[in-house]
Scaffold this active site. Structure first.
Site, short mmCIF file in Angstrom:
data_model
loop_
_atom_site.label_atom_id
_atom_site.label_comp_id
_atom_site.label_asym_id
_atom_site.label_seq_id
_atom_site.Cartn_x
_atom_site.Cartn_y
_atom_site.Cartn_z
N ASN A 45 0.99 -1.26 0.02
CA ASN A 45 -0.03 0.01 0.17
C ASN A 45 0.88 1.09 0.20
OD1 ASN A 45 -1.92 2.09 0.56
ND2 ASN A 45 -2.34 1.26 2.59
N LYS A 59 -0.03 4.09 -0.38
CA LYS A 59 -0.60 5.39 0.12
C LYS A 59 -0.35 6.81 -0.76
CE LYS A 59 -0.09 3.24 4.66
NZ LYS A 59 -0.17 3.39 5.96
N HIS A 62 -9.52 1.09 4.92
CA HIS A 62 -8.25 1.41 5.62
C HIS A 62 -8.43 2.52 6.51
CE1 HIS A 62 -4.11 2.77 6.32
NE2 HIS A 62 -3.88 1.77 5.86
N GLU A 100 -7.01 4.83 7.72
CA GLU A 100 -6.63 6.13 7.44
C GLU A 100 -7.87 6.83 6.94
OE1 GLU A 100 -2.95 5.71 5.28
OE2 GLU A 100 -2.28 5.09 7.34
N GLU A 102 -5.33 -4.40 10.72
CA GLU A 102 -4.11 -3.51 10.97
C GLU A 102 -4.11 -2.50 12.29
OE1 GLU A 102 -2.02 -2.57 6.85
OE2 GLU A 102 -3.79 -1.18 7.00
N GLY A 162 2.89 2.80 10.64
CA GLY A 162 3.55 3.78 10.51
C GLY A 162 4.49 4.44 11.58
N SER A 192 3.91 -1.77 10.17
CA SER A 192 5.33 -1.84 10.48
C SER A 192 5.77 -3.05 10.02
CB SER A 192 5.58 -1.41 12.01
OG SER A 192 5.32 0.06 12.13
P1 13P Z 1 3.27 0.62 7.57
O1 13P Z 1 3.62 -0.59 7.16
O2 13P Z 1 3.77 1.78 7.01
O3 13P Z 1 3.05 0.62 9.19
O4 13P Z 1 1.64 0.89 7.03
C1 13P Z 1 0.85 -0.26 7.16
C2 13P Z 1 -0.55 0.15 6.57
O5 13P Z 1 -1.39 0.99 6.89
C3 13P Z 1 -0.65 -0.59 5.39
O6 13P Z 1 -2.10 -0.38 4.73
#
Ligand code: 13P
Length: 250
Positions: free
Chosen positions: A10, A12, A95, A97, A167, A173, A212
């Site tokens: 992903n 983003k 997601h 976010e 997640e 992140g 992560s």
């Molecule tokens: P990270 O791997 O940067 O922690 O992000 C995870 C994520 O949100 C994947 O959709």
């Protein structure tokens, strides 16, 4: 039951069209012959060029989002048919976010997942608790509720094909990965819930862990009985790093 691993990137809001193409050129040969399903989710602007760059390879194209309606006055949105048009096999929905920054509800996520199945795109349905919910001991009940509500509209006959991504928000992140045991506990609870909802198909549904994930922690996560893949943000931006994750088993 043996479930085929599925590793998805992903990106983003990262990578231009040129960067996406360069990634594909470097990455595809690195994962040739991998015993896993592999997908890349670029920003919408790069879907078309990346789809072309991946054509004929074993690496699939994924979208980061979709709108459930087939067409109409939805400024800024992209329909399932448009994702078919550029060659998407998967689309991420719900997601954290999108849920936290853009106010998406379980009901909206459920509508997206159903609309994707109608166009034969497989949804990657994301769930996960906040730090406050974890500290309050609400993780399993909250995530179980998200699962039931977000998958409420998928066609029962195709339930086995949906992909769930667990997640935990506090691990995204932040460099703070859930320990394999913590992740497994939630994955097992998700699987139990999937069994209640979909019967035997619950055993076939692949559940990714996200938050992560890195080349040096993916193997121990994937060794857990109910972790069937990973949804990777930061560590998927570099082709060598994401290829190492795809090749978690050596
Ligand atoms: P990270 O791997 O940067 O922690 O992000 C995870 C994520 O949100 C994947 O959709």
């Amino acid at each position: 039951m043996a479930r085929r691993p599925i590793l998805a990137a992903n990106w983003k809001m990262q990578k231009t069209t040129g960067e996406a193409e360069a990634f594909a050129k470097d990455f595809v040969p690195r994962v040739a012959g991998a015993e896993a399903d592999v997908a890349l989710a670029p920003p919408a602007t790069a879907l078309h060029v990346l789809g072309r760059a991946l054509a004929g390879s074993a690496v699939a194209l994924a979208a980061q989002n979709v709108h459930p309606e087939p067409k109409g006055a939805f400024t800024g949105e992209i329909s399932p048919d448009m994702l078919v048009d550029v060659g998407c096999r998967y689309a991420i929905v719900g997601h954290s976010e999108r849920r936290t920054l853009f106010g998406e509800t379980d009901e909206f996520v459920a509508a997206k997942a159903a609309a994707l199945f109608e166009r034969d795109i497989l949804p990657i349905v994301c769930v996960g608790e906040s730090l406050a919910q974890r500290e309050a001991g609400e993780t399993l009940s909250f995530v179980g509720g998200q699962i039931a509500a977000s998958l409420a509209r998928i066609p029962e006959a195709r339930a086995a094909e949906v992909i769930v991504a667990y997640e935990p928000i506090w691990a995204i992140g932040t460099g703070k990965t859930a320990t394999p045991a913590m992740a497994q506990e939630v994955h097992a609870a998700i699987r139990e819930r999937l069994g209640q909802l979909f019967g035997a198909a619950g055993e076939a549904i692949r559940i990714q862990y996200g938050g992560s994930v890195k080349p040096d922690n993916v193997a121990e996560l994937m060794a857990q009985p109910d972790i069937d893949g990973a949804l990777v943000g930061g560590a998927s931006l570099d082709p060598e790093s994401f290829a190492a994750i795809v090749r978690f088993n050596g």
